[in-house]
Design a protein around this motif. Structure first.
Motif, short mmCIF file in Angstrom:
data_model
loop_
_atom_site.label_atom_id
_atom_site.label_comp_id
_atom_site.label_asym_id
_atom_site.label_seq_id
_atom_site.Cartn_x
_atom_site.Cartn_y
_atom_site.Cartn_z
N ASP A 1 0.77 -1.18 0.14
CA ASP A 1 -0.06 -0.07 -0.04
C ASP A 1 0.78 1.23 -0.12
O ASP A 1 1.93 1.39 0.83
CB ASP A 1 -0.97 0.12 1.05
N PRO A 2 0.54 2.18 -0.89
CA PRO A 2 1.60 3.38 -1.18
C PRO A 2 1.32 4.56 0.14
O PRO A 2 2.21 5.38 0.19
CB PRO A 2 0.95 4.20 -2.45
N GLU A 3 0.51 4.47 0.91
CA GLU A 3 0.29 5.46 1.94
C GLU A 3 1.34 5.38 2.97
O GLU A 3 1.61 4.38 3.51
CB GLU A 3 -1.06 5.00 2.65
N THR A 4 1.95 6.63 3.07
CA THR A 4 3.28 6.26 3.83
C THR A 4 2.69 6.94 5.55
O THR A 4 3.57 6.77 6.36
CB THR A 4 4.38 7.35 3.55
N ASN A 5 1.52 7.56 5.54
CA ASN A 5 0.97 7.91 6.86
C ASN A 5 -0.22 7.52 7.08
O ASN A 5 -1.26 8.21 7.07
CB ASN A 5 1.03 9.54 6.92
N PRO A 6 -0.29 6.16 7.40
CA PRO A 6 -1.59 5.49 7.78
C PRO A 6 -2.57 6.00 8.76
O PRO A 6 -1.82 6.49 9.72
CB PRO A 6 -1.28 4.16 7.85
N GLN A 7 -3.89 6.09 8.44
CA GLN A 7 -4.87 6.87 9.62
C GLN A 7 -5.80 5.63 9.80
O GLN A 7 -6.20 5.13 8.84
CB GLN A 7 -5.46 8.17 9.02
N PHE A 8 -6.11 5.51 11.08
CA PHE A 8 -7.17 4.42 11.28
C PHE A 8 -7.85 4.77 12.45
O PHE A 8 -7.25 5.40 13.24
CB PHE A 8 -6.64 3.08 11.33
N ASP A 9 -9.13 4.53 12.86
CA ASP A 9 -9.83 4.95 13.85
C ASP A 9 -9.16 4.17 15.04
O ASP A 9 -9.29 3.11 15.21
CB ASP A 9 -11.36 4.56 13.58
N GLU A 10 -8.70 5.15 16.04
CA GLU A 10 -7.95 4.54 17.11
C GLU A 10 -9.10 3.88 18.02
O GLU A 10 -8.70 2.73 18.84
CB GLU A 10 -7.23 5.45 17.90
N MET A 11 -10.32 4.41 18.18
CA MET A 11 -11.38 3.69 19.03
C MET A 11 -11.73 2.42 18.80
O MET A 11 -11.87 1.54 19.34
CB MET A 11 -12.54 4.59 19.18
N ILE A 12 -11.74 2.35 17.46
CA ILE A 12 -11.73 0.72 16.92
C ILE A 12 -10.64 -0.17 17.25
O ILE A 12 -10.70 -1.23 17.89
CB ILE A 12 -12.11 0.89 15.12
N ILE A 13 -9.36 0.29 17.18
CA ILE A 13 -8.40 -0.48 17.56
C ILE A 13 -8.37 -0.62 19.26
O ILE A 13 -8.04 -1.71 19.71
CB ILE A 13 -6.99 0.13 17.15
N PHE A 14 -8.66 0.25 19.84
CA PHE A 14 -8.74 0.39 21.29
C PHE A 14 -9.64 -1.02 21.64
O PHE A 14 -9.45 -1.62 22.64
CB PHE A 14 -9.23 1.64 21.95
N GLY A 15 -10.84 -0.89 20.92
CA GLY A 15 -11.76 -2.17 21.07
C GLY A 15 -11.06 -3.55 20.95
O GLY A 15 -11.32 -4.23 21.83
N HIS A 16 -10.38 -3.44 19.99
CA HIS A 16 -9.63 -4.77 19.57
C HIS A 16 -8.72 -4.95 20.88
O HIS A 16 -8.48 -6.29 21.09
CB HIS A 16 -9.10 -4.83 18.23
N LEU A 17 -8.11 -4.09 21.21
CA LEU A 17 -6.84 -4.39 22.15
C LEU A 17 -7.70 -4.95 23.37
O LEU A 17 -6.99 -5.77 24.17
CB LEU A 17 -6.09 -3.18 22.46
N LEU A 18 -8.54 -4.22 23.83
CA LEU A 18 -9.56 -4.70 24.98
C LEU A 18 -9.95 -5.89 24.91
O LEU A 18 -9.96 -6.76 25.52
CB LEU A 18 -10.40 -3.45 25.36
N ALA A 19 -10.66 -6.25 23.63
CA ALA A 19 -11.12 -7.67 23.64
C ALA A 19 -10.01 -8.79 23.47
O ALA A 19 -10.24 -9.83 24.24
CB ALA A 19 -11.72 -7.59 22.13
N ALA A 20 -8.87 -8.29 23.14
CA ALA A 20 -7.76 -9.16 23.27
C ALA A 20 -7.17 -9.72 24.48
O ALA A 20 -6.54 -10.52 24.98
CB ALA A 20 -6.67 -8.96 22.37
N MET A 21 -7.51 -8.61 25.51
CA MET A 21 -7.06 -8.68 26.89
C MET A 21 -8.21 -9.31 27.70
O MET A 21 -8.10 -9.41 28.91
CB MET A 21 -6.90 -7.42 27.52
N GLY A 22 -9.38 -9.70 26.94
CA GLY A 22 -10.57 -10.25 27.89
C GLY A 22 -11.43 -9.30 28.47
O GLY A 22 -12.44 -9.71 29.32
N ASP A 23 -11.39 -8.00 28.14
CA ASP A 23 -12.46 -6.87 28.69
C ASP A 23 -13.64 -7.23 28.11
O ASP A 23 -14.04 -7.27 26.85
CB ASP A 23 -11.94 -5.67 28.29
N LYS A 24 -14.74 -7.38 29.06
CA LYS A 24 -16.20 -7.87 28.70
C LYS A 24 -16.74 -6.59 28.13
O LYS A 24 -17.85 -6.70 27.62
CB LYS A 24 -16.98 -8.47 30.03
N GLU A 25 -16.30 -5.51 28.41
CA GLU A 25 -17.01 -4.17 27.89
C GLU A 25 -16.42 -3.58 26.85
O GLU A 25 -16.52 -2.37 26.84
CB GLU A 25 -17.20 -3.45 29.04
#
Length: 292
Positions: free
Chosen positions: A224-248
């Motif tokens: 992918d040619p994008e050198t400064n990728p942007q992505f919704d951090e709240m979505i990533i936060f949700g995935h990180l919490l899910a990976a840690m077993g956070d129920k909420e």
């Protein structure tokens, strides 16, 4: 008389070993060369070689071991010896049922990253009397996998869970979105734990995440040619919490109540953006204290 001769011989060998170890640990090349000439005339080439390889080299520190090999073998032959040794270690671990990329893998600068199980298997290949010194060599020549260390601290299979989540995301995101997701996610993980970069974790994570895709699509995401990728951090936060077993983990939007202080503290254990999450935690705790 025989006993005295035997005792005298052991004393001579012990003296040679002590002198060689001292010179080796001091990296004194002149002294080593002189001692080799001297003890070769006393012990003979075969006995001296056996002493150096099976005792002196096993008991010196790992840096001195590498230095000695490079000095006396030459850089090219030393590199060849290292590659052969790593190949032998690879074959031993695979023959014992361990999986490359999971139980052990190659890190940067030719180092091998191993978990506790792999380390124990390697120790069983060494005679009992040499295990203590060999374990010391292992600690320096093999790198403890930071993934294992971090998961032990978190008390969950965080990276395995996160990989499964990322694999699912590859099925629903476009190529450019998938590239941005991986870029932002990994940047935050490595920013919080730089040792992940040293262990070549980003490469392993991407390879595991893309392995189920077609080669064509995987290459499009990787290139992918994008050198400064942007992505919704709240979505990533949700995935990180899910990976840690956070129920909420799914209740991070303002409509659902927003991210909690406890969740921010969890995220700060694994991820860091432009501002450390701990700064946000401190601000929120200060705000809560003022408004009690």
């Amino acid at each position: 008389m025989e006993i005295n001769k035997f005792g005298r011989k052991k004393e001579v060998v012990a003296t040679a070993k002590r002198q060689l170890l001292k010179a080796l640990n001091c990296r004194d090349i002149t002294a080593i060369e002189s001692l080799i000439v001297e003890w070769q005339s006393i012990l003979g080439s075969e006995k001296l070689t056996d002493l150096i390889v099976n005792e002196v080299m096993l008991e010196c520190d790992s840096d001195s071991h590498s230095w000695f090999c490079q000095i006396f073998l030459g850089q090219a032959q030393y590199k060849q010896m290292e590659e052969k040794a790593q190949s032998n270690v690879f074959q031993i671990l695979v023959s014992k049922g361990l999986e490359p990329g999971k139980d052990f893998s190659s890190g940067l600068d030719g180092m091998m990253i191993v978990g506790d199980r792999a380390k124990q298997i390697l120790l069983t290949q060494v005679p009992q009397e040499h295990q203590a010194s060999f374990e010391t060599q292992l600690e320096s020549s093999l790198v403890s996998d930071p993934v294992t260390s971090i998961e032990q601290q978190l008390g969950c299979a965080f990276f395995s869970n996160l990989t499964e989540i990322a694999i699912q995301q590859m099925q629903v995101l476009s190529n450019s979105q998938a590239a941005a997701y991986l870029g932002v996610l990994l940047a935050g993980l490595v920013s919080r734990h730089p040792q992940l970069q040293d262990a070549d974790f980003p490469t392993r994570f991407i390879a595991n995440t893309l392995q189920g895709l077609s080669q064509e699509r995987a290459m499009l995401i990787l290139n992918d040619p994008e050198t400064n990728p942007q992505f919704d951090e709240m979505i990533i936060f949700g995935h990180l919490l899910a990976a840690m077993g956070d129920k909420e983990y799914h209740r991070l939007t303002e409509e659902e109540g927003g991210i909690s202080l406890d969740q921010l503290k969890k995220l700060d254990l694994v991820w860091s953006g432009e501002r450390r999450l701990s700064e946000m935690v401190a601000m929120m705790e200060k705000w809560h204290f003022r408004n009690r």
